[in-house]
Scaffold this motif. Structure first.
Motif, PDB file in Angstrom:
ATOM      1  N   GLU A  71       0.753  -1.160   0.060  1.00  0.00           N
ATOM      2  CA  GLU A  71       0.033  -0.028   0.044  1.00  0.00           C
ATOM      3  C   GLU A  71       0.842   1.224  -0.018  1.00  0.00           C
ATOM      4  OE1 GLU A  71      -2.923   0.150   2.944  1.00  0.00           O
ATOM      5  OE2 GLU A  71      -3.387  -2.196   2.916  1.00  0.00           O
ATOM      6  N   PRO A  72       0.456   2.296  -0.430  1.00  0.00           N
ATOM      7  CA  PRO A  72       1.122   3.651  -0.595  1.00  0.00           C
ATOM      8  C   PRO A  72       1.673   4.005   0.833  1.00  0.00           C
ATOM      9  CG  PRO A  72      -0.757   3.947  -1.693  1.00  0.00           C
ATOM     10  CD  PRO A  72      -0.949   2.576  -1.029  1.00  0.00           C
ATOM     11  N   PHE A  73       2.805   4.830   0.994  1.00  0.00           N
ATOM     12  CA  PHE A  73       3.221   5.429   2.007  1.00  0.00           C
ATOM     13  C   PHE A  73       3.180   6.814   1.852  1.00  0.00           C
ATOM     14  CE2 PHE A  73       5.179   1.256   2.360  1.00  0.00           C
ATOM     15  CZ  PHE A  73       5.180   0.801   3.289  1.00  0.00           C
ATOM     16  N   VAL A 110       6.726  -4.892   8.641  1.00  0.00           N
ATOM     17  CA  VAL A 110       7.299  -4.294   7.261  1.00  0.00           C
ATOM     18  C   VAL A 110       6.983  -2.831   7.278  1.00  0.00           C
ATOM     19  CG1 VAL A 110       7.008  -4.725   4.864  1.00  0.00           C
ATOM     20  CG2 VAL A 110       7.342  -6.822   6.085  1.00  0.00           C
ATOM     21  N   ARG A 111       5.564  -2.653   7.508  1.00  0.00           N
ATOM     22  CA  ARG A 111       5.317  -1.330   7.215  1.00  0.00           C
ATOM     23  C   ARG A 111       5.790  -0.296   8.189  1.00  0.00           C
ATOM     24  NH1 ARG A 111       1.773   0.442   3.753  1.00  0.00           N
ATOM     25  NH2 ARG A 111       1.327   2.341   4.736  1.00  0.00           N
ATOM     26  N   SER A 112       5.916  -0.797   9.502  1.00  0.00           N
ATOM     27  CA  SER A 112       6.877   0.091  10.533  1.00  0.00           C
ATOM     28  C   SER A 112       8.219   0.319  10.090  1.00  0.00           C
ATOM     29  CB  SER A 112       6.519  -0.719  11.824  1.00  0.00           C
ATOM     30  OG  SER A 112       7.000   0.102  12.955  1.00  0.00           O
ATOM     31  N   ARG A 113       8.947  -0.666   9.778  1.00  0.00           N
ATOM     32  CA  ARG A 113      10.381  -0.618   9.457  1.00  0.00           C
ATOM     33  C   ARG A 113      10.579   0.460   8.070  1.00  0.00           C
ATOM     34  NH1 ARG A 113      11.994  -7.026   9.098  1.00  0.00           N
ATOM     35  NH2 ARG A 113      11.674  -7.299  11.187  1.00  0.00           N
ATOM     36  N   LEU A 114       9.609   0.039   7.217  1.00  0.00           N
ATOM     37  CA  LEU A 114       9.493   1.139   5.952  1.00  0.00           C
ATOM     38  C   LEU A 114       9.250   2.549   6.352  1.00  0.00           C
ATOM     39  CD1 LEU A 114       8.417  -1.251   3.213  1.00  0.00           C
ATOM     40  CD2 LEU A 114      10.840  -0.617   3.835  1.00  0.00           C
ATOM     41  N   LEU A 115       8.214   2.753   7.188  1.00  0.00           N
ATOM     42  CA  LEU A 115       8.040   4.241   7.686  1.00  0.00           C
ATOM     43  C   LEU A 115       9.085   4.954   8.365  1.00  0.00           C
ATOM     44  CD1 LEU A 115       4.299   3.827   8.848  1.00  0.00           C
ATOM     45  CD2 LEU A 115       5.230   5.236   6.930  1.00  0.00           C
ATOM     46  N   LEU A 116       9.810   4.052   9.237  1.00  0.00           N
ATOM     47  CA  LEU A 116      10.891   4.763  10.038  1.00  0.00           C
ATOM     48  C   LEU A 116      12.101   5.061   8.903  1.00  0.00           C
ATOM     49  CD1 LEU A 116      10.902   2.435  13.283  1.00  0.00           C
ATOM     50  CD2 LEU A 116      10.384   4.840  12.981  1.00  0.00           C
TER      51      LEU A 116
END
Length: 167
Positions: A71-73, A110-116
């Motif tokens: 999903e987009p960030f 995964v989303r948390s790692r990528l957001l950080l």
């Protein structure tokens, strides 16, 4: 005298008949030889082909790539010039469906790692093509980290940006 030339004609037919037989025997022998040579060549060539096929079967055929769209960030970027935002959509290339399922099961991590990771970047650093390539490598590194303490790393082979907007 009419009988004499007839005998001469018969005598000349006899050698011609023998030469025709010899010619037919020679042609038949040549045909048999060609068939035998062709059969031998076919036998040896087809016998070697399965050995090559065995080698091909040992080496696994290239598998079709498996992709997982994320999903987009949308994140705030580090910037000294004011507020900068990054809106990014990406697709991960993984080894197989098992990896897709594993990543989907752990999507919050995964989303948390990528957001950080994404929010720690400076806008000027990711605008260049070199910066985007470094970002791809950083994303692969983050997603590949095991989800459990002694777990196996994920097998992510590529990241493809489907949308990349910096404002």
């Amino acid at each position: 005298m009419a009988k004499a030339p007839a005998k001469a004609a018969e005598a000349s037919d006899a050698p011609a008949g023998k030469s025709k037989k010899k010619l037919l025997i020679i042609i038949a022998a040549v045909v048999v030889l060609l068939v035998a040579a062709g059969g031998g060549a076919a036998f040896f060539l087809t016998k070697k082909a399965p050995a090559n096929k065995e080698k091909e079967h040992k080496a696994e055929p290239a598998k079709a790539p498996v992709f997982l769209a994320l999903e987009p960030f949308t994140v705030n970027l580090q910037s000294s010039d004011g507020d900068k935002y990054l809106q990014i959509s990406m697709t991960l290339q993984v080894q197989d469906e098992e990896q897709v399922n594993l990543i989907k099961e752990n999507m919050p991590q995964v989303r948390s790692r990528l957001l950080l990771l994404l929010s720690s970047k400076d806008a000027s650093e990711i605008l260049s093509s070199e910066g985007k390539e470094k970002l791809v490598n950083d994303i692969i590194e983050k997603v590949a980290q095991p989800f459990t303490a002694k777990g196996e790393p994920q097998k992510v082979s590529g990241v493809f940006f489907t949308s990349f907007v910096v404002q």
